[in-house]
Design a protein around this motif. Structure first.
Motif, PDB file in Angstrom:
ATOM      1  N   LEU A  57       0.824  -1.209   0.000  1.00 43.52           N
ATOM      2  CA  LEU A  57       0.000   0.000   0.000  1.00 43.52           C
ATOM      3  C   LEU A  57       0.861   1.262   0.000  1.00 43.52           C
ATOM      4  O   LEU A  57       0.537   2.239  -0.674  1.00 43.52           O
ATOM      5  CB  LEU A  57      -0.934   0.006   1.211  1.00 43.52           C
ATOM      6  N   GLU A  58       1.960   1.235   0.733  1.00 44.37           N
ATOM      7  CA  GLU A  58       2.863   2.392   0.750  1.00 44.37           C
ATOM      8  C   GLU A  58       3.496   2.604  -0.626  1.00 44.37           C
ATOM      9  O   GLU A  58       3.642   3.741  -1.080  1.00 44.37           O
ATOM     10  CB  GLU A  58       3.940   2.216   1.817  1.00 44.37           C
ATOM     11  N   GLU A  59       3.861   1.501  -1.297  1.00 44.14           N
ATOM     12  CA  GLU A  59       4.429   1.613  -2.638  1.00 44.14           C
ATOM     13  C   GLU A  59       3.402   2.160  -3.629  1.00 44.14           C
ATOM     14  O   GLU A  59       3.715   3.015  -4.455  1.00 44.14           O
ATOM     15  CB  GLU A  59       4.935   0.246  -3.115  1.00 44.14           C
ATOM     16  N   ALA A  60       2.173   1.666  -3.534  1.00 46.74           N
ATOM     17  CA  ALA A  60       1.109   2.171  -4.407  1.00 46.74           C
ATOM     18  C   ALA A  60       0.833   3.640  -4.119  1.00 46.74           C
ATOM     19  O   ALA A  60       0.627   4.435  -5.043  1.00 46.74           O
ATOM     20  CB  ALA A  60      -0.169   1.350  -4.219  1.00 46.74           C
ATOM     21  N   GLN A  61       0.849   3.992  -2.856  1.00 43.43           N
ATOM     22  CA  GLN A  61       0.621   5.386  -2.473  1.00 43.43           C
ATOM     23  C   GLN A  61       1.742   6.281  -3.008  1.00 43.43           C
ATOM     24  O   GLN A  61       1.492   7.378  -3.504  1.00 43.43           O
ATOM     25  CB  GLN A  61       0.530   5.496  -0.955  1.00 43.43           C
ATOM     26  N   LYS A  62       2.964   5.777  -2.935  1.00 43.05           N
ATOM     27  CA  LYS A  62       4.108   6.550  -3.442  1.00 43.05           C
ATOM     28  C   LYS A  62       3.977   6.786  -4.942  1.00 43.05           C
ATOM     29  O   LYS A  62       4.170   7.897  -5.432  1.00 43.05           O
ATOM     30  CB  LYS A  62       5.406   5.806  -3.137  1.00 43.05           C
ATOM     31  N   SER A  63       3.629   5.727  -5.691  1.00 38.51           N
ATOM     32  CA  SER A  63       3.485   5.893  -7.140  1.00 38.51           C
ATOM     33  C   SER A  63       2.301   6.800  -7.477  1.00 38.51           C
ATOM     34  O   SER A  63       2.368   7.579  -8.432  1.00 38.51           O
ATOM     35  CB  SER A  63       3.337   4.537  -7.826  1.00 38.51           C
ATOM     36  N   LEU A  64       1.231   6.733  -6.705  1.00 37.19           N
ATOM     37  CA  LEU A  64       0.101   7.631  -6.936  1.00 37.19           C
ATOM     38  C   LEU A  64       0.485   9.080  -6.661  1.00 37.19           C
ATOM     39  O   LEU A  64       0.089   9.988  -7.394  1.00 37.19           O
ATOM     40  CB  LEU A  64      -1.089   7.232  -6.066  1.00 37.19           C
ATOM     41  N   GLU A  66       3.479  10.331  -6.954  1.00 39.92           N
ATOM     42  CA  GLU A  66       4.347  10.746  -8.062  1.00 39.92           C
ATOM     43  C   GLU A  66       3.519  11.058  -9.309  1.00 39.92           C
ATOM     44  O   GLU A  66       3.828  11.995 -10.047  1.00 39.92           O
ATOM     45  CB  GLU A  66       5.370   9.651  -8.369  1.00 39.92           C
ATOM     46  N   ALA A  67       2.468  10.279  -9.541  1.00 44.86           N
ATOM     47  CA  ALA A  67       1.610  10.523 -10.699  1.00 44.86           C
ATOM     48  C   ALA A  67       0.774  11.784 -10.511  1.00 44.86           C
ATOM     49  O   ALA A  67       0.436  12.463 -11.482  1.00 44.86           O
ATOM     50  CB  ALA A  67       0.689   9.326 -10.939  1.00 44.86           C
ATOM     51  N   MET A  68       0.453  12.125  -9.283  1.00 47.27           N
ATOM     52  CA  MET A  68      -0.382  13.290  -9.000  1.00 47.27           C
ATOM     53  C   MET A  68       0.409  14.593  -8.977  1.00 47.27           C
ATOM     54  O   MET A  68      -0.193  15.666  -9.062  1.00 47.27           O
ATOM     55  CB  MET A  68      -1.093  13.111  -7.652  1.00 47.27           C
ATOM     56  N   GLU A  69       1.724  14.543  -8.870  1.00 44.90           N
ATOM     57  CA  GLU A  69       2.532  15.764  -8.790  1.00 44.90           C
ATOM     58  C   GLU A  69       2.314  16.693  -9.981  1.00 44.90           C
ATOM     59  O   GLU A  69       2.085  17.886  -9.787  1.00 44.90           O
ATOM     60  CB  GLU A  69       4.010  15.422  -8.635  1.00 44.90           C
ATOM     61  N   LEU A  74      -0.290  21.579 -12.041  1.00 42.31           N
ATOM     62  CA  LEU A  74      -1.187  22.181 -13.025  1.00 42.31           C
ATOM     63  C   LEU A  74      -2.375  22.836 -12.336  1.00 42.31           C
ATOM     64  O   LEU A  74      -2.793  23.930 -12.706  1.00 42.31           O
ATOM     65  CB  LEU A  74      -1.656  21.116 -14.014  1.00 42.31           C
ATOM     66  N   GLN A  75      -2.887  22.178 -11.317  1.00 37.43           N
ATOM     67  CA  GLN A  75      -4.014  22.730 -10.575  1.00 37.43           C
ATOM     68  C   GLN A  75      -3.626  24.047  -9.912  1.00 37.43           C
ATOM     69  O   GLN A  75      -4.382  25.013  -9.956  1.00 37.43           O
ATOM     70  CB  GLN A  75      -4.495  21.734  -9.513  1.00 37.43           C
ATOM     71  N   LYS A  76      -2.437  24.103  -9.343  1.00 35.06           N
ATOM     72  CA  LYS A  76      -1.979  25.340  -8.702  1.00 35.06           C
ATOM     73  C   LYS A  76      -1.834  26.449  -9.730  1.00 35.06           C
ATOM     74  O   LYS A  76      -2.224  27.597  -9.485  1.00 35.06           O
ATOM     75  CB  LYS A  76      -0.659  25.106  -7.978  1.00 35.06           C
ATOM     76  N   ASP A  77      -1.289  26.122 -10.907  1.00 34.35           N
ATOM     77  CA  ASP A  77      -1.142  27.118 -11.970  1.00 34.35           C
ATOM     78  C   ASP A  77      -2.502  27.640 -12.426  1.00 34.35           C
ATOM     79  O   ASP A  77      -2.705  28.846 -12.577  1.00 34.35           O
ATOM     80  CB  ASP A  77      -0.391  26.528 -13.160  1.00 34.35           C
TER      81      ASP A  77
END
Length: 141
Positions: A57-64, A66-69, A74-77
């Motif tokens: 779960l921690e690995e999946a959370q980490k990859s998520l 990274e994908a959300m960065e 973009l959302q902040k911009d």
């Protein structure tokens, strides 16, 4: 729930009365072995849970994350652009601090160059009257 020293003494006293002094060491040894086995099983279960559930779960959370960065950036911009647009719409129609001075100068210059509307009407009427008189004079001849 924690067991203090006084509670342990009461338990040992009751066990001594129930079991007797000759069987007490045997059952104490069995209780110690049972507690040792319980700790071993619980630590193995904790290790298995950590390896099979928590770490994936921690690995999946980490990859998520990274994908959300990029999406978060973009959302902040976009949010900053929307905020700027809202500010510009909010200030639409309101004169800025520098604009009134420039507008006043332009308005004064235009007032000097162009005649007032009443003067325009008067001069237009005079021209019309003069042209009518000239037409009348020409038709009389």
């Amino acid at each position: 729930m924690r067991i203090g020293f006084a509670e342990i003494l009461v338990i040992l006293g009751v066990a001594l009365l129930v079991l007797g002094p000759d069987k007490m060491p045997y059952y104490a040894k069995k209780l110690g072995e049972a507690l040792k086995e319980f700790k071993k099983v619980s630590s193995e279960a904790t290790k298995d849970i950590r390896e099979s559930i928590i770490e994936p779960l921690e690995e999946a959370q980490k990859s998520l994350k990274e994908a959300m960065e990029p999406i978060t950036g973009l959302q902040k911009d976009i949010q900053s652009e929307v905020t700027d647009i809202k500010k510009s719409f909010k200030n639409l129609g309101k004169p800025s601090k520098e604009a009134p001075k420039a507008e006043e100068m332009n308005t004064e210059a235009q007032a000097e160059e162009t005649p007032a509307p009443a003067e325009e009407e008067t001069s237009t009427m005079e021209r019309t009257a003069v042209s009518e008189e000239a037409e009348t004079a020409q038709s009389a001849q």
